[in-house]
Scaffold this motif. Structure first.
Motif, PDB file in Angstrom:
ATOM      1  N   GLN A  46       0.721  -1.123   0.107  1.00 54.95           N
ATOM      2  CA  GLN A  46       0.138  -0.111   0.003  1.00 54.95           C
ATOM      3  C   GLN A  46       0.739   1.107  -0.184  1.00 54.95           C
ATOM      4  O   GLN A  46       1.658   1.239   0.751  1.00 54.95           O
ATOM      5  CB  GLN A  46      -0.916   0.005   1.382  1.00 54.95           C
ATOM      6  CG  GLN A  46      -2.033  -0.875   1.162  1.00 54.95           C
ATOM      7  CD  GLN A  46      -3.108  -0.575   2.224  1.00 54.95           C
ATOM      8  OE1 GLN A  46      -3.207  -1.617   2.944  1.00 54.95           O
ATOM      9  NE2 GLN A  46      -3.623   0.269   2.416  1.00 54.95           N
ATOM     10  N   GLU A  51      -1.975   9.912   3.291  1.00 55.08           N
ATOM     11  CA  GLU A  51      -2.576  10.721   2.248  1.00 55.08           C
ATOM     12  C   GLU A  51      -3.276  11.818   2.977  1.00 55.08           C
ATOM     13  O   GLU A  51      -4.046  11.643   3.868  1.00 55.08           O
ATOM     14  CB  GLU A  51      -3.395   9.706   1.435  1.00 55.08           C
ATOM     15  CG  GLU A  51      -4.135  10.458   0.035  1.00 55.08           C
ATOM     16  CD  GLU A  51      -3.108  10.776  -0.975  1.00 55.08           C
ATOM     17  OE1 GLU A  51      -2.634  11.763  -0.819  1.00 55.08           O
ATOM     18  OE2 GLU A  51      -2.582   9.679  -1.851  1.00 55.08           O
ATOM     19  N   LEU A  61      -6.457   5.265  -3.049  1.00 55.11           N
ATOM     20  CA  LEU A  61      -5.520   4.567  -2.217  1.00 55.11           C
ATOM     21  C   LEU A  61      -4.985   3.362  -2.975  1.00 55.11           C
ATOM     22  O   LEU A  61      -5.597   2.384  -3.180  1.00 55.11           O
ATOM     23  CB  LEU A  61      -6.378   4.346  -0.847  1.00 55.11           C
ATOM     24  CG  LEU A  61      -6.937   5.320  -0.290  1.00 55.11           C
ATOM     25  CD1 LEU A  61      -7.640   4.884   0.999  1.00 55.11           C
ATOM     26  CD2 LEU A  61      -6.213   6.243   0.253  1.00 55.11           C
ATOM     27  N   ASN A  62      -3.611   3.737  -3.133  1.00 58.16           N
ATOM     28  CA  ASN A  62      -3.081   2.442  -4.063  1.00 58.16           C
ATOM     29  C   ASN A  62      -2.539   1.129  -3.337  1.00 58.16           C
ATOM     30  O   ASN A  62      -2.343   1.046  -2.073  1.00 58.16           O
ATOM     31  CB  ASN A  62      -1.637   3.036  -4.642  1.00 58.16           C
ATOM     32  CG  ASN A  62      -1.687   4.376  -5.416  1.00 58.16           C
ATOM     33  OD1 ASN A  62      -2.699   4.072  -6.407  1.00 58.16           O
ATOM     34  ND2 ASN A  62      -1.361   5.358  -5.263  1.00 58.16           N
ATOM     35  N   CYS A  63      -2.844   0.115  -3.769  1.00 58.93           N
ATOM     36  CA  CYS A  63      -2.809  -1.283  -3.388  1.00 58.93           C
ATOM     37  C   CYS A  63      -2.352  -2.311  -4.593  1.00 58.93           C
ATOM     38  O   CYS A  63      -3.169  -2.386  -5.619  1.00 58.93           O
ATOM     39  CB  CYS A  63      -3.951  -1.765  -2.511  1.00 58.93           C
ATOM     40  SG  CYS A  63      -3.470  -3.446  -2.050  1.00 58.93           S
ATOM     41  N   TRP A  80     -11.401  -4.391   1.552  1.00 58.19           N
ATOM     42  CA  TRP A  80     -10.829  -3.180   2.297  1.00 58.19           C
ATOM     43  C   TRP A  80     -11.607  -2.886   3.262  1.00 58.19           C
ATOM     44  O   TRP A  80     -12.907  -2.780   3.193  1.00 58.19           O
ATOM     45  CB  TRP A  80     -11.239  -1.877   1.049  1.00 58.19           C
ATOM     46  CG  TRP A  80      -9.819  -1.711   0.060  1.00 58.19           C
ATOM     47  CD1 TRP A  80     -10.114  -2.469  -1.211  1.00 58.19           C
ATOM     48  CD2 TRP A  80      -8.727  -0.972   0.053  1.00 58.19           C
ATOM     49  NE1 TRP A  80      -8.875  -2.003  -1.830  1.00 58.19           N
ATOM     50  CE2 TRP A  80      -8.124  -1.198  -1.210  1.00 58.19           C
ATOM     51  CE3 TRP A  80      -8.352  -0.138   0.967  1.00 58.19           C
ATOM     52  CZ2 TRP A  80      -6.855  -0.560  -1.368  1.00 58.19           C
ATOM     53  CZ3 TRP A  80      -7.068   0.478   0.868  1.00 58.19           C
ATOM     54  CH2 TRP A  80      -6.368  -0.001  -0.442  1.00 58.19           C
ATOM     55  N   LYS A  82     -11.726   0.014   7.012  1.00 59.95           N
ATOM     56  CA  LYS A  82     -11.100   1.341   7.355  1.00 59.95           C
ATOM     57  C   LYS A  82     -11.354   1.275   9.081  1.00 59.95           C
ATOM     58  O   LYS A  82     -12.130   0.713   9.581  1.00 59.95           O
ATOM     59  CB  LYS A  82     -12.194   2.514   7.187  1.00 59.95           C
ATOM     60  CG  LYS A  82     -11.682   4.016   7.710  1.00 59.95           C
ATOM     61  CD  LYS A  82     -12.463   5.213   7.321  1.00 59.95           C
ATOM     62  CE  LYS A  82     -13.701   5.159   7.859  1.00 59.95           C
ATOM     63  NZ  LYS A  82     -14.544   6.309   7.878  1.00 59.95           N
ATOM     64  N   SER A 117      -6.470  -1.111  -6.184  1.00 64.22           N
ATOM     65  CA  SER A 117      -6.383   0.407  -5.595  1.00 64.22           C
ATOM     66  C   SER A 117      -8.118   0.584  -5.261  1.00 64.22           C
ATOM     67  O   SER A 117      -8.850   0.113  -5.900  1.00 64.22           O
ATOM     68  CB  SER A 117      -5.722   1.083  -6.236  1.00 64.22           C
ATOM     69  OG  SER A 117      -4.409   0.941  -6.565  1.00 64.22           O
ATOM     70  N   TYR A 131      -6.931   3.007   6.350  1.00 67.54           N
ATOM     71  CA  TYR A 131      -7.375   2.001   5.140  1.00 67.54           C
ATOM     72  C   TYR A 131      -6.507   0.810   5.045  1.00 67.54           C
ATOM     73  O   TYR A 131      -5.318   1.040   4.565  1.00 67.54           O
ATOM     74  CB  TYR A 131      -7.874   2.897   3.982  1.00 67.54           C
ATOM     75  CG  TYR A 131      -8.995   3.676   4.042  1.00 67.54           C
ATOM     76  CD1 TYR A 131     -10.120   3.382   3.700  1.00 67.54           C
ATOM     77  CD2 TYR A 131      -8.634   5.118   4.780  1.00 67.54           C
ATOM     78  CE1 TYR A 131     -11.221   4.436   3.619  1.00 67.54           C
ATOM     79  CE2 TYR A 131     -10.024   5.827   5.020  1.00 67.54           C
ATOM     80  CZ  TYR A 131     -10.884   5.545   4.257  1.00 67.54           C
ATOM     81  OH  TYR A 131     -11.975   6.485   4.419  1.00 67.54           O
ATOM     82  N   CYS A 133      -5.863  -2.865   2.879  1.00 70.31           N
ATOM     83  CA  CYS A 133      -6.138  -3.709   1.765  1.00 70.31           C
ATOM     84  C   CYS A 133      -5.699  -5.121   2.311  1.00 70.31           C
ATOM     85  O   CYS A 133      -4.521  -5.353   2.783  1.00 70.31           O
ATOM     86  CB  CYS A 133      -5.328  -3.377   0.859  1.00 70.31           C
ATOM     87  SG  CYS A 133      -5.170  -4.439  -0.784  1.00 70.31           S
ATOM     88  N   THR A 148      -2.827   2.752   4.903  1.00 72.01           N
ATOM     89  CA  THR A 148      -2.863   4.120   4.226  1.00 72.01           C
ATOM     90  C   THR A 148      -3.676   5.026   5.511  1.00 72.01           C
ATOM     91  O   THR A 148      -4.992   4.823   5.398  1.00 72.01           O
ATOM     92  CB  THR A 148      -3.243   4.436   2.969  1.00 72.01           C
ATOM     93  OG1 THR A 148      -2.294   3.433   2.294  1.00 72.01           O
ATOM     94  CG2 THR A 148      -3.044   5.780   2.495  1.00 72.01           C
ATOM     95  N   LEU A 150      -5.308   8.259   5.956  1.00 71.18           N
ATOM     96  CA  LEU A 150      -6.115   9.356   5.141  1.00 71.18           C
ATOM     97  C   LEU A 150      -6.696  10.248   6.014  1.00 71.18           C
ATOM     98  O   LEU A 150      -7.461  10.038   7.035  1.00 71.18           O
ATOM     99  CB  LEU A 150      -7.072   9.042   4.260  1.00 71.18           C
ATOM    100  CG  LEU A 150      -8.275   9.895   3.504  1.00 71.18           C
ATOM    101  CD1 LEU A 150      -7.241  10.450   2.617  1.00 71.18           C
ATOM    102  CD2 LEU A 150      -9.328   9.126   2.851  1.00 71.18           C
TER     103      LEU A 150
END
Length: 203
Positions: A46, A51, A61-63, A80, A82, A117, A131, A133, A148, A150
């Protein structure tokens, strides 16, 4: 000769049969090795670790998934979720958004290429949180990314300044209050100075 003839074929058959049995035994012992699946060695990455975004923006949100042994990743199940001060909230399960009446959050990218993502449209301050993944492999093993964090900043329409009006008013009020306090504190000193000057003038 008839007896010898009947013995030799029997002996030959026995020898051949013994060889066949050995081959069958080797095949049986090798079979489990061929059927046992290779263990998955999947890496879930991730980025970035943190972010930031303003209210109303779109966040990605990159994964990414990396696996050398199994180039085909389409059988994987992606989740995913949170985490925030309220606890954990699942956002997406089995590659599909599970939030009711919410079309703002969905998975993007190509799973076969390892891109899972998450996109969040029109973010709000309620989207604050960390977050994660998470990927479930066909053998049941679960691999989770590092997360990640946020952070959403409030958008403000006053000359593009990204501060709340309340904060601005508070700063101005504090400044005015400081001036008033200085005046109150300095007034007695000023009176004394004026009296001193008058006395000196009389003398």
């Amino acid at each position: 000769s008839a007896v010898l003839f009947s013995l030799f074929p029997g002996t030959d058959v026995g020898a051949a049969g013994g060889g066949a049995n050995k081959e069958n035994a080797a095949a049986v012992t090798a079979q489990p090795l061929l059927l046992s699946p290779e263990p998955w060695n999947l890496l879930v990455t991730q980025t970035p670790a943190k972010e930031k975004a303003k209210e109303g923006e779109t966040v990605v949100l990159n994964c990414h998934l990396n696996s050398l042994q199994h180039p085909s990743l389409t059988d994987l199940m992606v989740t995913w979720y949170k985490e925030d001060e309220k606890g954990q909230m699942d956002l997406l399960e089995k590659n599909v958004t599970i939030l009711p009446n919410n079309s703002r959050i969905f998975m993007s990218g190509d799973l076969s290429q390892g891109d899972v993502s998450l996109i969040i449209l029109n973010v709000t301050t309620s989207d604050h949180g960390i977050y994660f993944c998470e990927v479930t492999l066909p053998d049941g093993k679960v691999v989770t990314g590092d997360g990640t964090k946020l952070r959403i900043r409030r958008a403000l329409g006053l000359f593009g300044i990204e501060e709340s009006i309340g904060t601005i008013i508070g700063v101005v009020a504090a400044g005015i209050g400081g001036v008033v306090v200085l005046i109150i504190v300095l007034t007695p000193q000023l009176r004394k100075c004026i009296l001193c000057m008058r006395q000196e003038a009389r003398q």
